[in-house]
Motif scaffolding. Structure first.
Motif, short mmCIF file in Angstrom:
data_model
loop_
_atom_site.label_atom_id
_atom_site.label_comp_id
_atom_site.label_asym_id
_atom_site.label_seq_id
_atom_site.Cartn_x
_atom_site.Cartn_y
_atom_site.Cartn_z
N LEU A 197 49.21 20.56 -42.03
CA LEU A 197 49.98 22.09 -42.36
C LEU A 197 50.99 22.28 -41.50
CD1 LEU A 197 49.88 24.88 -43.94
CD2 LEU A 197 48.64 25.79 -42.22
N LEU A 198 51.28 22.01 -40.06
CA LEU A 198 52.66 21.53 -39.46
C LEU A 198 53.36 20.72 -39.57
CD1 LEU A 198 50.25 22.94 -36.40
CD2 LEU A 198 51.54 24.35 -38.16
N GLY A 199 53.00 19.36 -40.29
CA GLY A 199 53.57 18.21 -40.57
C GLY A 199 54.94 18.57 -41.25
N SER A 200 53.88 19.17 -42.57
CA SER A 200 54.41 19.83 -43.95
C SER A 200 55.86 20.27 -43.96
CB SER A 200 53.25 19.95 -44.74
OG SER A 200 53.03 19.71 -44.95
N ILE A 201 55.68 22.04 -42.68
CA ILE A 201 56.95 22.47 -42.77
C ILE A 201 57.42 21.97 -41.58
CG2 ILE A 201 56.74 24.62 -40.94
CD1 ILE A 201 54.08 25.74 -41.43
N ARG A 202 57.55 21.06 -40.43
CA ARG A 202 58.54 20.41 -40.01
C ARG A 202 59.14 19.53 -40.99
NH1 ARG A 202 53.93 19.60 -36.39
NH2 ARG A 202 54.17 20.56 -34.44
N GLN A 203 58.35 18.82 -41.80
CA GLN A 203 59.04 17.97 -42.88
C GLN A 203 59.75 18.43 -44.28
OE1 GLN A 203 56.00 15.59 -43.85
NE2 GLN A 203 55.05 14.65 -41.56
N THR A 204 59.29 19.23 -44.57
CA THR A 204 59.87 20.16 -45.69
C THR A 204 60.80 21.25 -44.85
OG1 THR A 204 58.16 21.27 -45.95
CG2 THR A 204 58.03 19.32 -47.59
N ARG A 205 60.70 21.99 -43.81
CA ARG A 205 61.60 22.83 -43.67
C ARG A 205 62.00 23.78 -45.21
NH1 ARG A 205 63.63 21.62 -38.60
NH2 ARG A 205 64.57 23.28 -38.57
N PRO A 206 60.73 24.23 -45.29
CA PRO A 206 60.85 25.40 -46.75
C PRO A 206 61.42 26.56 -46.13
CG PRO A 206 58.88 25.60 -45.77
CD PRO A 206 59.27 24.16 -44.79
N LYS A 207 62.24 27.40 -46.85
CA LYS A 207 62.22 28.91 -46.27
C LYS A 207 61.19 29.64 -46.51
CE LYS A 207 65.51 32.15 -46.25
NZ LYS A 207 64.35 33.12 -45.64
N LEU A 208 60.40 29.31 -47.00
CA LEU A 208 58.99 30.41 -46.61
C LEU A 208 57.67 29.77 -46.75
CD1 LEU A 208 59.97 34.08 -49.63
CD2 LEU A 208 58.61 33.34 -47.09
N ALA A 209 56.53 30.33 -46.68
CA ALA A 209 55.47 29.40 -46.55
C ALA A 209 54.57 31.09 -47.19
CB ALA A 209 54.45 28.56 -45.19
N TYR A 210 53.84 30.46 -48.08
CA TYR A 210 52.75 31.67 -48.44
C TYR A 210 51.35 31.11 -48.02
CZ TYR A 210 50.07 34.58 -51.41
OH TYR A 210 49.12 35.77 -51.86
N LEU A 211 50.37 32.28 -46.86
CA LEU A 211 49.27 31.48 -46.42
C LEU A 211 48.47 32.94 -46.82
CD1 LEU A 211 50.65 29.94 -43.80
CD2 LEU A 211 49.91 29.18 -45.68
N ILE A 212 46.82 32.79 -46.88
CA ILE A 212 46.39 33.75 -47.02
C ILE A 212 44.97 33.47 -46.36
CG2 ILE A 212 44.25 35.52 -48.05
CD1 ILE A 212 45.89 33.91 -51.29
N PRO A 213 45.18 33.42 -44.61
CA PRO A 213 44.47 33.93 -43.58
C PRO A 213 42.79 33.68 -43.28
CG PRO A 213 46.11 34.72 -42.88
CD PRO A 213 46.61 34.17 -44.08
N GLU A 214 42.74 35.01 -43.98
CA GLU A 214 41.85 35.52 -44.02
C GLU A 214 41.15 35.43 -45.20
OE1 GLU A 214 44.23 38.11 -40.77
OE2 GLU A 214 44.36 37.71 -43.12
N PHE A 215 40.47 35.20 -44.67
CA PHE A 215 38.81 34.62 -46.77
C PHE A 215 39.97 33.76 -47.82
CE2 PHE A 215 37.10 37.84 -44.12
CZ PHE A 215 36.17 36.99 -42.66
N GLN A 216 40.79 33.22 -47.15
CA GLN A 216 41.65 32.56 -47.92
C GLN A 216 40.75 32.37 -49.94
OE1 GLN A 216 41.79 29.12 -50.44
NE2 GLN A 216 44.04 29.41 -50.45
N ASN A 217 41.84 33.26 -50.42
CA ASN A 217 41.33 33.33 -52.19
C ASN A 217 42.19 31.75 -52.78
OD1 ASN A 217 40.96 33.94 -54.88
ND2 ASN A 217 42.65 35.73 -55.07
N PRO A 218 41.07 30.53 -52.80
CA PRO A 218 39.65 31.33 -53.51
C PRO A 218 38.93 30.48 -52.56
CG PRO A 218 40.44 28.88 -54.66
CD PRO A 218 41.65 30.02 -54.02
N THR A 219 38.89 29.47 -51.77
CA THR A 219 37.68 29.17 -50.70
C THR A 219 37.25 29.89 -50.16
OG1 THR A 219 39.01 28.28 -49.05
CG2 THR A 219 39.37 27.18 -51.33
N GLY A 220 37.40 31.23 -49.43
CA GLY A 220 36.81 31.92 -48.37
C GLY A 220 37.55 31.26 -46.88
N HIS A 221 38.55 30.26 -46.75
CA HIS A 221 38.15 30.16 -45.35
C HIS A 221 38.66 31.04 -44.62
CE1 HIS A 221 37.05 25.79 -46.68
NE2 HIS A 221 38.11 25.93 -47.50
N LEU A 222 38.59 30.77 -43.24
CA LEU A 222 39.28 31.41 -42.42
C LEU A 222 39.93 30.81 -41.18
CD1 LEU A 222 39.08 34.55 -41.03
CD2 LEU A 222 37.27 34.33 -39.86
#
Length: 485
Positions: free
Chosen positions: A237-262
């Motif tokens: 994840l962090l490598g993707s941000i460093r390499q692609t340098r996107p303007k935005l990252a959209y993330l769901i850190p609390e009980f991710q939809n749809p996987t439920g990960h925290l």
């Protein structure tokens, strides 16, 4: 201008259309038409899109033009395609469909459907008393124009207190009330993302977020989440941000939809630091933050680690309270909130005052409402997991520690075929490809546990019968699909 899908693009979306379970006895043209209807059914092929010319699609699929011509004819006859000589053919729907409250195009006769396509709860008992109390409060606002672009002060104060209680000191000036979480995301994208800007999202992720990004013509890259309980691979994840340098990252850190990960605390802290170094803004969707189960302790909010106004948090009332109450919010720096309010003028001016007052009263009763929701969801989750273990033991499911959904790994790449067949037995599904890009995730299925336990057990029983029928039947029986609008 009408958008158009090219032959190679449609071929990629169709995938192995000729090898779907139960398709051996159906003619190629019928299977192709059915596969196109399936793309409409799960939203990967939008409405009013011009399809490729017959010759172009035939070349892309390496089949005869006669087969494509017959498939297009069948789609016209079923009401899924409109054609005009010399101008092309456009996707459409039969006249027997309507737009449901979920945003899906559904048949008019779907009253007996068990809808597992929607991950939302019915309203709590406290809603009606809250509405009555809000109506009594309303006269205080009737002397003004009623426009509050950032929200009424009572609600902004209540939302700010909730962030402060989670360990993130927040003032009302840092809160903007919106007409739902999706509206919050749309406004943030209008402010922060120019058309064609780069965005990193998780895979799988929330389909309506992908739709909002597509509307901004974003260049989307993905970070794949593990299907088991591991969730995010920090280095990737962090490598993707460093390499692609996107303007935005959209993330769901609390009980991710749809996987439920925290997302763990350490990764949140590293994520904010890497995003700042890369010049990436983080849009953190906290829709499920109020719904930890099994006594799960929540990590600090991602914005806790933000020192440079890189994190914009969005949330709302839909998941813990009720989707019909269109109240969401943005938490950002005070200057960002003011810029969002200015951008909002061209959209909807302000959220309804009465709805905001209802939200104030519900938030005042939050401990009791949320505790009841957690108990309800825990029981329904366990009932769903037990039913899957009993009737579909080959499916793999990681037990989520919160949220409202299971992310099931199926026993084959059958998600779309299963969703189409399930319609025949009265179960509506959200197949895996709706949560990704370009037809991936066919081995996965999102299963919300927001319905009563008896409905969930019944739905699993119907799915088990359909699953085994996919291997036995000679030809799939098609019905009018439900389609993402």
């Amino acid at each position: 201008m009408t958008s158009q899908v090219r032959g190679v693009q449609l071929a990629r979306l169709l995938g192995q259309w000729h090898a779907l379970p139960g398709r051996r006895r159906s003619p190629d043209y019928a299977a192709l038409a059915a596969a196109v209807r399936g793309l409409l059914a799960d939203g990967r092929l939008p409405l009013a899109v011009r399809l490729p010319a017959e010759r172009e699609l035939a070349e892309a699929l390496k089949i005869s033009r006669t087969t494509v011509t017959a498939a297009y004819r069948e789609l016209r006859e079923s009401g899924h395609l409109a054609s005009r000589r010399g101008a092309g053919s456009w996707t459409m729907l039969p006249g027997t469909h309507r737009v449901a409250s979920t945003g899906l195009w559904t048949p008019l006769d779907d009253r007996d459907m068990i809808d597992l396509g929607v991950a939302a709860l019915a309203a709590p008992a406290q809603l009606v008393p809250a509405a009555r109390a809000a109506a009594e409060d309303l006269p205080r606002y009737l002397g003004g124009a009623g426009y509050h672009p950032t929200g009424i002060i009572e609600l902004r104060e209540a939302v700010a207190r909730s962030y402060t209680a989670r360990g993130l000191p927040t003032s009302p000036e840092q809160i903007m009330v919106t007409s739902g979480t999706q509206h919050a995301l749309d406004l943030v994208l209008r402010l922060t993302l120019a058309p064609g800007g780069g965005v990193l999202v998780e895979s799988p992720t929330y389909p309506n977020a992908l739709a909002a990004l597509a509307a901004r013509r974003a260049r989307i890259t993905t970070h794949g989440l593990a299907a088991d309980g591991a969730g995010w691979d920090a280095d990737l994840l962090l490598g993707s941000i460093r390499q692609t340098r996107p303007k935005l990252a959209y993330l769901i850190p609390e009980f991710q939809n749809p996987t439920g990960h925290l997302m763990p605390t350490e990764l949140r802290e590293r994520l904010v630091g890497v995003a700042h170094a890369a010049g990436t803004d983080l849009v953190v969707d906290e829709s499920f933050v109020d719904l930890p189960l099994d006594g799960t302790a929540l990590p600090p909010p991602t914005a806790t680690f933000d020192r440079h106004s890189r994190v914009i948090s969005i949330g709302g009332m839909s998941k813990p309270y009720w989707g019909g109450l269109r109240i969401g919010w943005v938490r950002a720096s005070a200057p960002q909130v003011q810029r969002l309010a200015a951008a909002r003028v061209g959209v909807d001016m302000a959220s309804p005052v009465l709805d905001q007052l209802v939200a104030v009263h519900l938030l005042a009763d939050a401990p009791a409402i949320v505790a009841a929701r957690q108990a309800q969801l825990t029981a329904q989750r366990d009932a769903l997991i037990d039913a899957l273990a009993d009737r579909l033991p080959d499916w793999r499911v990681a037990v989520p520690r919160g949220g409202v959904t299971l992310w099931a790994e199926l026993d084959g790449p059958i998600s779309s075929a299963l969703a189409r067949a399930a319609e025949e037995v009265g179960v509506r599904l959200a197949p895996g490809p709706r949560f990704g890009l370009d037809g991936t995730l066919e081995r996965f299925l999102r299963l919300p546990f927001t319905l009563p336990a008896a409905d969930l057990v019944e739905a699993v029983g119907r799915l088990a019968a359909v699953r085994y029928d996919l291997d036995r039947t000679g030809r799939s029986q098609w019905r009018e699909p439900s389609v993402i609008a």
